[in-house]
Design an enzyme around this catalytic site. Structure first.
Site, PDB file in Angstrom:
ATOM      1  N   ASP A  95       0.842  -1.195   0.000  1.00 50.61           N
ATOM      2  CA  ASP A  95       0.000   0.000   0.000  1.00 50.61           C
ATOM      3  C   ASP A  95       0.885   1.257   0.000  1.00 50.61           C
ATOM      4  O   ASP A  95       2.095   1.171   0.166  1.00 50.61           O
ATOM      5  CB  ASP A  95      -0.888  -0.055   1.247  1.00 50.61           C
ATOM      6  CG  ASP A  95      -2.090   0.853   1.172  1.00 50.61           C
ATOM      7  OD1 ASP A  95      -2.410   1.333   0.072  1.00 50.61           O
ATOM      8  OD2 ASP A  95      -2.731   1.064   2.222  1.00 50.61           O
ATOM      9  N   HIS A  96       0.269   2.417  -0.144  1.00 51.90           N
ATOM     10  CA  HIS A  96       0.883   3.745  -0.191  1.00 51.90           C
ATOM     11  C   HIS A  96       2.392   3.797   0.000  1.00 51.90           C
ATOM     12  O   HIS A  96       2.899   3.638   1.103  1.00 51.90           O
ATOM     13  CB  HIS A  96       0.252   4.637   0.876  1.00 51.90           C
ATOM     14  CG  HIS A  96      -1.169   4.967   0.603  1.00 51.90           C
ATOM     15  ND1 HIS A  96      -1.543   6.015  -0.216  1.00 51.90           N
ATOM     16  CD2 HIS A  96      -2.314   4.393   1.034  1.00 51.90           C
ATOM     17  CE1 HIS A  96      -2.861   6.059  -0.281  1.00 51.90           C
ATOM     18  NE2 HIS A  96      -3.357   5.083   0.469  1.00 51.90           N
ATOM     19  N   GLU A 169      -2.103   8.871   6.468  1.00 50.96           N
ATOM     20  CA  GLU A 169      -1.741   7.466   6.572  1.00 50.96           C
ATOM     21  C   GLU A 169      -0.237   7.337   6.454  1.00 50.96           C
ATOM     22  O   GLU A 169       0.357   7.758   5.458  1.00 50.96           O
ATOM     23  CB  GLU A 169      -2.428   6.613   5.488  1.00 50.96           C
ATOM     24  CG  GLU A 169      -2.081   5.137   5.620  1.00 50.96           C
ATOM     25  CD  GLU A 169      -2.936   4.229   4.764  1.00 50.96           C
ATOM     26  OE1 GLU A 169      -2.884   3.004   4.978  1.00 50.96           O
ATOM     27  OE2 GLU A 169      -3.641   4.722   3.887  1.00 50.96           O
ATOM     28  N   HIS A 212      -8.741   9.041   4.374  1.00 50.06           N
ATOM     29  CA  HIS A 212      -8.332   7.941   5.245  1.00 50.06           C
ATOM     30  C   HIS A 212      -8.913   8.146   6.645  1.00 50.06           C
ATOM     31  O   HIS A 212      -9.040   9.269   7.123  1.00 50.06           O
ATOM     32  CB  HIS A 212      -6.809   7.875   5.355  1.00 50.06           C
ATOM     33  CG  HIS A 212      -6.140   7.459   4.075  1.00 50.06           C
ATOM     34  ND1 HIS A 212      -5.129   8.178   3.487  1.00 50.06           N
ATOM     35  CD2 HIS A 212      -6.354   6.384   3.276  1.00 50.06           C
ATOM     36  CE1 HIS A 212      -4.741   7.564   2.385  1.00 50.06           C
ATOM     37  NE2 HIS A 212      -5.461   6.476   2.239  1.00 50.06           N
ATOM     38  N   HIS A 252     -10.009   4.225  -2.192  1.00 51.67           N
ATOM     39  CA  HIS A 252      -9.231   4.426  -0.964  1.00 51.67           C
ATOM     40  C   HIS A 252     -10.122   5.048   0.107  1.00 51.67           C
ATOM     41  O   HIS A 252     -11.139   5.672  -0.198  1.00 51.67           O
ATOM     42  CB  HIS A 252      -8.034   5.337  -1.236  1.00 51.67           C
ATOM     43  CG  HIS A 252      -6.874   4.617  -1.834  1.00 51.67           C
ATOM     44  ND1 HIS A 252      -5.709   4.377  -1.149  1.00 51.67           N
ATOM     45  CD2 HIS A 252      -6.705   4.054  -3.055  1.00 51.67           C
ATOM     46  CE1 HIS A 252      -4.870   3.715  -1.918  1.00 51.67           C
ATOM     47  NE2 HIS A 252      -5.448   3.509  -3.087  1.00 51.67           N
ATOM     48  N   ASN A 274      -9.826  -0.400  -0.271  1.00 49.18           N
ATOM     49  CA  ASN A 274      -8.924  -0.530   0.867  1.00 49.18           C
ATOM     50  C   ASN A 274      -9.657  -0.371   2.188  1.00 49.18           C
ATOM     51  O   ASN A 274     -10.468   0.538   2.348  1.00 49.18           O
ATOM     52  CB  ASN A 274      -7.834   0.530   0.791  1.00 49.18           C
ATOM     53  CG  ASN A 274      -6.895   0.327  -0.377  1.00 49.18           C
ATOM     54  OD1 ASN A 274      -7.105  -0.519  -1.235  1.00 49.18           O
ATOM     55  ND2 ASN A 274      -5.840   1.117  -0.418  1.00 49.18           N
TER      56      ASN A 274
END
Length: 343
Positions: A95-96, A169, A212, A252, A274
């Site tokens: 992820d990210h 995040e 997020h 997201h 996600n």
């Protein structure tokens, strides 16, 4: 085939898009949260995606060295062994990853998979994410071109985020404002730079107000109908048939989303959503409950000896796993992936 091969991963994504469902992509930070995710998928009879963020990988690498690559590789290797006991197929994803961590995370992991593929094996991870949302779109896409070529050569799918997701995040922070909405021009520039599959397959994290974390109603305005505009704008530019969906979208900031928002996103080409905040809470909540209910047992209060059965990590760990697995099965139902596992 518990861990998807490159061919099977492509089939999974194609089936999701054609069937208007998406796979929950569950962030994990330990062997136990991995088991919770696998259990949730298995109980829902859904295939799925397991993902590790940079912060998750650092945590998995141990607090002595905090090495992200070590942590990610270790859990991926562990997953290749334990996932065989679950009757579902999963893909492994990172992820990210922002620009300043590419050289200590995604690029080394792609190199590891490239070496495996050169030896006739499958890649260790099936996809990686490049998060260039903090960069200018031009720089974002230039790096995306480089990574896409390397990923395609290693039989890996790349995920790109072209515009910001709000909130925070793993140290990447974006304000909640009007910049959280991708434009048709952004999407066209992405197609011009990365192609529409001919240069390698990629997943696109476009922004439609995503944030997020979980916020109280009214603080976040999601517009998943925007994804239809992006599909149609790029489709028209490239002469695609009306109703075609050139992009495989990622949702997201999926925690806390409404059923209607999710449904609209699925209709407009989302194949992956996600989930992290909700599953973190689902894992921790039973542990907190256990500790409060068994205060005298988990602590040696007033010189007593406590109760080994209550402070044994296996006791509360089982509760945590069950809580998170239940939230994963709920996500499968919300995303319409329940009962869709590959036979």
């Amino acid at each position: 085939m518990p861990i998807a091969t490159p061919e099977v991963y492509n089939e999974m994504l194609d089936r999701a898009k054609a069937g208007k469902f998406a796979y929950p992509a569950i962030n994990v930070t330990s062997s136990q949260t991995l088991h919770a995710a696998l259990r949730g998928f298995a109980e829902a009879e859904s295939d799925g995606i397991i993902q590790i963020s940079t912060g998750g990988a650092e945590f998995l690498g141990g607090q002595y060295k905090k090495d992200m690559v070590t942590g990610a590789v270790a859990l991926a290797e562990f997953a290749h062994i334990v996932a065989a006991k679950y009757d579902v197929t999963v893909a492994l994803h990172t992820d990210h990853c922002p620009k300043d961590k590419l050289d200590t995370y995604v690029r080394p992991l792609i190199d590891i998979s490239a070496a495996r593929v050169a030896q006739g094996q499958n890649p260790l991870f099936q996809s990686h994410m490049w998060d260039g949302s903090a960069e200018t779109l031009a720089d974002n896409l230039a790096i995306g071109q480089e990574l896409l070529a390397k990923a395609a050569a290693a039989k890996i799918i790349l995920e790109v985020e072209i515009t910001p997701t709000g909130g925070e995040e793993d140290g990447v922070t974006h304000e909640i404002n009007d910049e959280l909405y991708t434009t048709v021009d952004d999407a066209i520039r992405t197609a011009e730079a990365l192609g529409l599959g001919e240069k390698g397959r990629y997943l696109l994290a476009a922004s439609f107000g995503n944030v997020h974390g979980v916020y109280k109603p009214g603080n976040v305005v999601l517009r998943p109908e925007l994804l239809k505009d992006l599909q149609e704008g790029v489709g028209a530019k490239y002469g695609r048939a009306a109703g075609s969906q050139p992009f495989d979208f990622v949702f997201h900031g999926g925690s806390g989303s409404t059923a209607e928002e999710i449904s609209t996103a699925l209709e407009n080409g989302v194949v992956k959503m996600n989930l992290d905040t909700d599953t973190q809470y689902a894992f921790t909540r039973p542990v907190a409950d256990h500790m409060f209910r068994n205060y005298d047992g988990v602590l040696k209060v007033d010189g007593e000896v406590g109760s080994k059965k209550t402070y044994d990590p296996r006791t509360w760990g089982k509760l945590a796993e069950a809580g998170m697995a239940e939230r994963v099965t709920e996500a499968c139902a919300n995303l319409r992936s329940t009962g869709t596992k590959l036979k």
